[in-house]
Scaffold this motif. Structure first.
Motif: not given
Lengths: 594, 304
Positions: B103, B255, B236-237, B252, B245, B247, B258, B240, B161, A429
């Motif tokens: 989100s 993610n 959640e952020s 979201s 977070g 997948q 990110r 992620s 997740t 991950s």
């Protein structure tokens, strides 16, 4: 991805490669590790015995025309990790090998083509030149007579014997004794001749003694764990150790007595320890450092069109692949090689999966066309057979599945005898390149009626061991994805990954890495032969058979070769990429064109 | 307003009965005050727009959020792709809208869970007092002392997740503040005359809690809830961000942000839009929380 490399140490087992301790780590690695340690027995000088002076300037950059190397100057190399120590037998970090490359030397090491060349040895022993006995169990190594340690003492056969003593001294927590354990004796014949006698034939014997320690620097004791040497190494390499300021820098300076005449070119090399790759990149942009070690693929475009900076991106040894589980992924029989995976045990499904993946588009778009499509577990080197790249043929894949009785349901996902072609797909991950590749593959396979559910887990879990209950070890997975590579001698790697005796089970406490649970008697035979004959040609032929069987089984689907990526100012010249070794393996040939 | 209104309202449970007799009930008064909080109103508008657009994502954007197109990787915003495309050539706006579902749902549902647990624990502890209170509050202390990000990582690793587990995990780790606030409110309220009166009239504990105490403590609960939503979205952020977070290929905002980090200089839009969404939502929810706190604060009842 920085930390991922740390798992490598688990893989000690496969260390066939283990010439230098560094060497073995990479072997299986779970991860990317472009510049992985597997790479090689350390050593530095590029053109050992023969080579003339003018640097092997295969300047990586199409940049400035490389004229004659200029002497002098200082190069600063940013490293985002700090070595724990600089003793090659106590440290498996790739970064440790990068720094040691400047300082230490070894008997024999691989050149960029994957051929063995002599460094501190006078020649590479072989059956032809009498260095290797007919049964392969006695190896006689002649040493160069003109080599001096950095403190002026001569380098002799006694140093080899001492190094062997260090490796086998049970008080030392050495990173691997693979190969050395098979030695019966190391005998000093005279000052410049040493004889190795093996208990059993050890195919990768040329990878042994990839680094040599100076006997005189340890006061005669082979117990070295606490030796001052570990932070102040003395070597035979092109640069002498000067100072190490923790958290800041390691400095080395020109060795005027280096045994390759006219080299090295630089006065000084400073390894600047930065908190992260990003800081290193920022410093490269401002010119505060000249080279940044080990970037990730996604950082390549950051330098597109830069006037001052070259990205050194070359296919490395690691091959990113899908690992398919042939056994039941859940229940009592999970991982039992006698059980059958409801979907993946069908060879037609595995073939369809490979045909359904467009590897080329992944290479072109996600890796900027800088690497090559994967086709084989041995991508390059002396043992690499030519294996054609699989075709991308979704229609053929669909027909294959239709004919095999896998019929699409109302949602387009195929099923046969109640088994639905829905598979979990796991990798580490938080690895962006991998997640992007996953999503592309997921879409491509959906097109042929195979659904993939991405369920990524942290690398420590994905690449864990039997004791960690890692899915790969226990056989509780459908499809995994990671990178590993065979090293300069593929013996240990291929054996441990594909021989039927290497399937992790309760009975063997999870030993071995045949995670796919492949059992193929012909493949077993080829692997055994390749590991037991001294004749390199015969070994090559056996590996060709083995690799063909592996590729045909499609228990691993090879996607692409990972890249070794470093960044440098354009005036840094003289470097060549060596997939078998780490950055700086040829530091004696580097020079500054400014 | 007048001290008379103050006096009138103070002891009264905020029930339907009292509203019927009062010229302007506490909810009406609260709404009047809330209406004057312009930022809070703007916040509500923003949230409504974001939520509606996310729910109607398929209508608003013609693109499929996971349909890749490697020929259009990282295209800058154009008429065809108003927010540009991401690193796999997917339409960023479609992903923003579908990511908004994840989100916002994680934010709202995780908080709903947290508020339910927190209010229940706080109500029981505050009403019963004694050893029950002690026990529950030590549980709260224990939960607060847990380094939640590590627990989150651990649970995400063990249970995988999915959005549902994320909601359970985030909600299950964010209820302690509410519990403390509700308990505090109950401790103060249960000694008041109107509670005593209810008790004398033979009301059951359940009735006292639900009809008399809880409505009076609703202010702090709503405030904790609104503020909690932004915390949950950010959690959640960060999950992620750590790769734990939602997948891929499900989007979201976390993610998406990110994934944008290493292409921010080349394709700033891939970072700006999801970042902006998180920013707007958090800001809007915070203003709404502010507005509600002012509107529901009993001490402000008479002041305007």
């Amino acid at each position: 991805m920085t930390t991922k490399r740390t798992y490598w140490h688990r893989l000690v087992g496969l260390a066939a490669v283990a010439g230098a301790p560094a060497a073995f780590i990479a072997a299986c690695g779970g991860d990317a590790a472009p510049a992985s340690p597997t790479k090689a027995p350390e050593a530095q000088k590029p053109e050992p015995t023969k080579a003339p002076a003018p640097a092997a300037t295969t300047a990586p950059a199409p940049a400035a025309p490389a004229g004659a190397p200029k002497t002098g100057g200082t190069i600063k190399i940013a490293i985002y990790q700090e070595p724990a120590n600089l003793n090659p037998f106590l440290n498996t970090q790739t970064v440790g090998s990068v720094v040691r490359n400047a300082i230490l030397g070894g008997l024999i090491r691989p050149n960029p083509k994957g051929e063995y060349v002599a460094d501190l040895a006078a020649e590479v022993p072989s059956t032809q030149n009498g260095g290797v006995s007919a049964d392969g169990k006695t190896v006689t190594i002649k040493l160069r007579k003109d080599v001096k340690w950095h403190d002026g003492k001569p380098f002799t056969a006694a140093d080899i014997k001492f190094t062997y003593g260090v490796i086998m001294d049970p008080t030392n927590p050495v990173t691997s004794r693979t190969g050395y354990r098979d030695l019966e004796s190391v005998t000093v014949k005279d000052d410049w001749t040493v004889e190795l006698k093996f208990k059993t034939f050890y195919a990768p014997f040329l990878t042994l003694f990839g680094v040599i320690l100076p006997a005189h620097a340890f006061g005669g004791s082979t117990s070295i764990e606490k030796a001052e040497y570990n932070r102040k190494p003395i070597g035979t390499g092109p640069y002498k150790f000067v100072e190490w300021v923790s958290g800041d820098h390691i400095t080395v300076a020109r060795n005027p007595d280096f045994h390759v005449k006219g080299k090295p070119y630089l006065d000084q090399v400073i390894f600047r320890i930065t908190p992260s790759r990003e800081v290193g990149i920022a410093q490269l942009k401002t010119g505060e450092v000249d080279v940044v070690w080990n970037l990730i693929e996604a950082q390549i475009p950051e330098f597109d069109g830069s006037k001052d900076i070259d990205v050194w991106a070359h296919p490395g040894l690691g091959v990113e692949r899908l690992i398919l589980n042939l056994s039941q992924p859940s229940g009592d029989k999970a991982g039992d090689p006698a059980s059958k995976h409801p979907v993946l045990s069908d060879p037609k499904v595995r073939e369809a999966i490979e045909l359904g993946i467009n590897k080329k588009v992944i290479v072109d778009k996600l890796l900027y066309g800088k690497t090559t499509v994967g086709s084989s577990p041995i991508a390059t080197g002396w043992a690499a057979p030519k294996i054609p790249v699989s075709e991308f043929a979704p229609d053929k894949a669909k027909k294959l599945l239709d004919d095999a009785g896998w019929k699409p349901g109302s949602d387009g996902i195929r099923a046969k005898d109640g088994a639905k072609a829905t598979l979990t797909y796991q990798t580490t991950s938080g690895d962006k390149l991998r997640e992007l590749a996953q999503q592309v593959i997921q879409e491509q396979l959906k097109d042929i009626g195979i659904a993939l559910e991405i369920k990524n887990i942290p690398s420590a879990s994905l690449l864990g061991t039997w004791g960690d209950n890692a899915p790969r070890a226990k056989g509780t997975f459908d499809i995994n994805m990671w990178t590993t590579n065979p090293g300069i001698d593929p013996h240990a790697h291929l054996f441990i990954y594909y021989h039927s005796s290497q399937i992790p089970t309760e009975a063997n406490k999870g030993e071995g890495q045949n995670y796919a649970r492949l059992k193929d008697p012909d493949l077993d035979k080829a692997l055994e032969e390749a590991g037991s004959v001294p004749d390199q040609e015969k070994r090559r032929a056996a590996y060709e058979r083995a690799v063909k069987a592996i590729v045909a089984s499609r228990v691993h689907i090879f996607l692409y070769n990972r890249l070794d990526v470093d960044g440098a100012r354009k005036y840094v010249q003289g470097r060549t990429h060596n997939p078998w070794d780490n950055l700086g393996w040829d530091l004696d040939s580097w020079w500054l064109n400014k | 307003m007048s001290t008379a209104a103050h006096a009138r309202l103070e002891p009264v449970a905020v029930g339907a009965a009292s509203m019927a007799t009062a010229p302007a009930g506490p909810w009406t008064l609260a709404w009047r005050r809330f209406r004057r909080h312009h930022l809070a109103l703007a916040g509500i508008a923003v949230i409504t727009i974001l939520a509606t657009a996310s729910i109607l994502a398929n209508v608003v954007s013609p693109y499929h959020p996971t349909k890749t197109n490697l020929l259009e990787m990282l295209d800058a915003p154009t008429a065809a792709h108003p927010m540009g495309t991401d690193e796999l050539g997917r339409d960023l706006m479609a992903r923003i809208l579908h990511g908004g579902r994840v989100s916002l749902a994680v934010g709202v549902l995780a908080v709903a869970l947290a508020v339910t647990i927190g209010s229940t624990v706080g109500a029981i502890a505050g009403y019963r007092g004694g050893w029950v209170d002690n026990l529950l509050m030590r549980l709260v202390d224990f939960m607060i002392a847990l380094p939640s990000i590590f627990v989150l990582i651990l649970l995400a690793t063990i249970y995988g997740t999915s959005p549902v587990t994320l909601i359970l995990v985030i909600g299950g780790l964010r209820w302690m503040g509410t519990a403390r606030q509700v308990r505090g409110a109950f401790l103060a309220l249960r000694e008041r005359e109107f509670i005593e009166a209810a008790r004398c009239l033979g009301a059951s504990p359940a009735r006292i809690i639900l009809r008399h105490l809880l409505p009076n403590a609703v202010g702090p609960i709503i405030v904790a809830a609104t503020l909690g939503i932004s915390g949950a979205i950010l959690t959640e952020s960060s999950l992620s961000y750590l790769g734990l977070g939602i997948q891929p290929p499900v989007a979201s905002w976390g993610n998406m942000l990110r994934n944008a980090q290493d292409q921010m200089t080349r394709a700033p839009w891939t970072a700006i839009f999801p970042g902006l969404m998180i920013f707007l939502t958090v800001l809007a929810v915070n203003y709404v929380g502010d507005g509600l706190r002012d509107a529901l604060d009993p001490r402000k009842v008479g002041t305007d």
